[in-house]
Design a protein around this motif. Structure first.
Motif, short mmCIF file in Angstrom:
data_model
loop_
_atom_site.label_atom_id
_atom_site.label_comp_id
_atom_site.label_asym_id
_atom_site.label_seq_id
_atom_site.Cartn_x
_atom_site.Cartn_y
_atom_site.Cartn_z
N GLY A 186 0.81 -1.21 0.00
CA GLY A 186 0.00 0.00 0.00
C GLY A 186 0.84 1.26 0.00
O GLY A 186 0.59 2.20 -0.77
N SER A 187 1.87 1.29 0.84
CA SER A 187 2.69 2.50 0.96
C SER A 187 3.59 2.72 -0.25
O SER A 187 3.80 3.86 -0.68
CB SER A 187 3.55 2.42 2.23
N LEU A 188 4.10 1.64 -0.82
CA LEU A 188 5.09 1.75 -1.89
C LEU A 188 4.48 1.72 -3.29
O LEU A 188 4.88 2.50 -4.17
CB LEU A 188 6.12 0.63 -1.77
N LEU A 189 3.51 0.86 -3.52
CA LEU A 189 3.05 0.59 -4.88
C LEU A 189 1.69 1.20 -5.23
O LEU A 189 1.45 1.52 -6.40
CB LEU A 189 3.03 -0.91 -5.14
N LEU A 190 0.81 1.37 -4.25
CA LEU A 190 -0.49 1.95 -4.58
C LEU A 190 -0.40 3.35 -5.19
O LEU A 190 -1.21 3.68 -6.07
CB LEU A 190 -1.42 1.97 -3.35
N PRO A 191 0.56 4.19 -4.77
CA PRO A 191 0.67 5.49 -5.44
C PRO A 191 0.90 5.38 -6.94
O PRO A 191 0.39 6.20 -7.72
CB PRO A 191 1.86 6.15 -4.73
N PHE A 192 1.64 4.36 -7.37
CA PHE A 192 1.91 4.17 -8.79
C PHE A 192 0.68 3.63 -9.52
O PHE A 192 0.41 4.02 -10.66
CB PHE A 192 3.10 3.23 -8.98
N VAL A 193 -0.06 2.76 -8.87
CA VAL A 193 -1.32 2.27 -9.44
C VAL A 193 -2.30 3.43 -9.58
O VAL A 193 -2.95 3.60 -10.62
CB VAL A 193 -1.92 1.15 -8.57
N HIS A 194 -2.39 4.24 -8.55
CA HIS A 194 -3.30 5.40 -8.54
C HIS A 194 -2.97 6.38 -9.66
O HIS A 194 -3.84 6.78 -10.44
CB HIS A 194 -3.20 6.08 -7.18
N SER A 195 -1.70 6.75 -9.77
CA SER A 195 -1.28 7.72 -10.78
C SER A 195 -1.54 7.21 -12.19
O SER A 195 -2.05 7.95 -13.04
CB SER A 195 0.21 8.03 -10.60
N ALA A 196 -1.21 5.95 -12.44
CA ALA A 196 -1.38 5.39 -13.79
C ALA A 196 -2.84 5.23 -14.16
O ALA A 196 -3.22 5.39 -15.32
CB ALA A 196 -0.66 4.04 -13.87
N THR A 197 -3.69 4.93 -13.17
CA THR A 197 -5.12 4.80 -13.45
C THR A 197 -5.73 6.14 -13.83
O THR A 197 -6.54 6.24 -14.76
CB THR A 197 -5.86 4.23 -12.23
N MET A 229 -4.49 4.87 0.13
CA MET A 229 -5.02 5.14 -1.20
C MET A 229 -4.89 6.62 -1.58
O MET A 229 -4.82 7.50 -0.73
CB MET A 229 -6.49 4.71 -1.29
N ASN A 230 -4.84 6.82 -2.91
CA ASN A 230 -4.89 8.16 -3.52
C ASN A 230 -3.72 9.06 -3.14
O ASN A 230 -3.85 10.29 -3.12
CB ASN A 230 -6.21 8.86 -3.16
N ARG A 231 -2.57 8.47 -2.87
CA ARG A 231 -1.38 9.28 -2.57
C ARG A 231 -0.56 9.49 -3.83
O ARG A 231 -0.50 8.62 -4.70
CB ARG A 231 -0.53 8.60 -1.49
N PRO A 232 0.11 10.63 -3.95
CA PRO A 232 0.96 10.86 -5.13
C PRO A 232 2.21 10.00 -5.07
O PRO A 232 2.63 9.56 -3.99
CB PRO A 232 1.31 12.36 -5.01
N VAL A 233 2.82 9.75 -6.22
CA VAL A 233 4.00 8.89 -6.26
C VAL A 233 5.16 9.48 -5.46
O VAL A 233 6.04 8.75 -5.00
CB VAL A 233 4.44 8.63 -7.72
N GLU A 234 5.16 10.79 -5.26
CA GLU A 234 6.23 11.42 -4.48
C GLU A 234 6.20 10.99 -3.01
O GLU A 234 7.19 11.12 -2.30
CB GLU A 234 6.11 12.95 -4.56
N GLU A 235 5.06 10.44 -2.55
CA GLU A 235 4.94 9.99 -1.17
C GLU A 235 5.14 8.48 -1.02
O GLU A 235 5.01 7.94 0.09
CB GLU A 235 3.57 10.39 -0.61
N ALA A 236 5.45 7.80 -2.09
CA ALA A 236 5.67 6.35 -2.02
C ALA A 236 6.86 6.04 -1.13
O ALA A 236 7.89 6.72 -1.19
CB ALA A 236 5.90 5.78 -3.43
N CYS A 237 6.73 5.03 -0.28
CA CYS A 237 7.80 4.72 0.67
C CYS A 237 7.69 3.27 1.13
O CYS A 237 6.67 2.62 0.96
CB CYS A 237 7.72 5.66 1.88
N GLN A 238 8.77 2.78 1.73
CA GLN A 238 8.78 1.46 2.36
C GLN A 238 8.39 1.61 3.82
O GLN A 238 8.93 2.46 4.53
CB GLN A 238 10.19 0.85 2.29
N THR A 239 7.46 0.80 4.30
CA THR A 239 7.08 0.83 5.71
C THR A 239 7.59 -0.38 6.48
O THR A 239 7.65 -0.36 7.70
CB THR A 239 5.55 0.90 5.87
N VAL A 240 7.94 -1.45 5.75
CA VAL A 240 8.42 -2.67 6.40
C VAL A 240 9.73 -3.09 5.72
O VAL A 240 9.76 -4.00 4.89
CB VAL A 240 7.38 -3.81 6.30
#
Length: 229
Positions: free
Chosen positions: A56-67, A198-209
């Motif tokens: 969620g933290s790392l990859l959902l921003p990229f899914v969101h942006s591309a969609t 959800m709905n975060r920009p790719v600039e906020e993508a990060c690793q949490t674990v």
């Protein structure tokens, strides 16, 4: 695309019969088992939850942006950014392998979307300079199929949970019925994780674990292995 065709396309993209290679990967679970980080079903449940949170933290921003912007330039930008963020070779190769397979399959199956085939041919000709990472491609395809962003992000968490639990059954950590029960039990947890990231920009993508990243990177050093990652 009419509503009926739209729903059939939705289900087909999420169907495990679609040959995208997701079941060749364990998301680091195989390495975690051999390192004795995961040894029973409660460990597996915690592992899946942490994996979903990291996804969620790392990859959902990229899914969101591309969609939201299913075009070549957005895809290329996101692909390059994600390539720079995946620091271990195992996860990077897994993302590229699955993304390449998904793009190839989608361009053939969803032939009514001519832009998919055109984008794939552009990149294969060497002029596109993309690595075919999975999350941006998944979002791109969802956007071109007419999905909204919430639906595509929920779907991405779903296939991640589906694939890692499937890997657990083949690693004899849980039986098929137990896997189905676990997936059902984690549905509300996954929904909470979706709402969190959800709905975060790719600039906020990060690793949490970060431990997951470390464990998956150890996969290449296993003496015997069933999965590619």
């Amino acid at each position: 695309m009419d509503d009926k065709h739209f729903h059939w396309s939705q289900w087909q993209l999420l169907d495990s019969i679609l040959p995208t290679g997701g079941f060749a990967h364990s998301f680091g679970l195989e390495a975690a088992i051999q390192a004795r980080i995961v040894s029973h079903q409660e460990d597996l449940k915690n592992y899946v939850i942490h994996l979903l949170d990291n996804t969620g933290s790392l990859l959902l921003p990229f899914v969101h942006s591309a969609t939201l912007s299913p075009d070549f330039e957005t895809w290329k930008k996101n692909d390059r950014l994600l390539d720079s963020m995946l620091t271990n070779e195992v996860s990077r190769k897994a993302s590229v392998t699955q993304g390449s397979a998904l793009m190839r399959v989608a361009a053939i199956v969803f032939s009514e979307i001519s832009s998919l085939k055109a984008m794939r041919e552009t990149t294969l000709s060497g002029t596109g300079a993309v690595s075919f990472h999975h999350a941006p491609i998944f979002g791109l395809i969802c956007g071109l199929l007419g999905w909204d962003s919430t639906m595509s992000q929920r779907a991405y968490l779903f296939i991640t949970m589906r694939d890692v639990i499937s890997a657990a059954t083949r690693l004899n950590l849980v039986g098929p019925l137990g896997a189905a029960v676990l997936q059902h039990q984690l549905a509300l947890v996954a929904e909470d994780i979706l709402k969190k990231w959800m709905n975060r920009p790719v600039e906020e993508a990060c690793q949490t674990v970060p431990l997951l990243e470390t464990v998956q990177g150890c996969h290449m050093y296993l003496n015997s292995r069933l999965f590619c990652s």
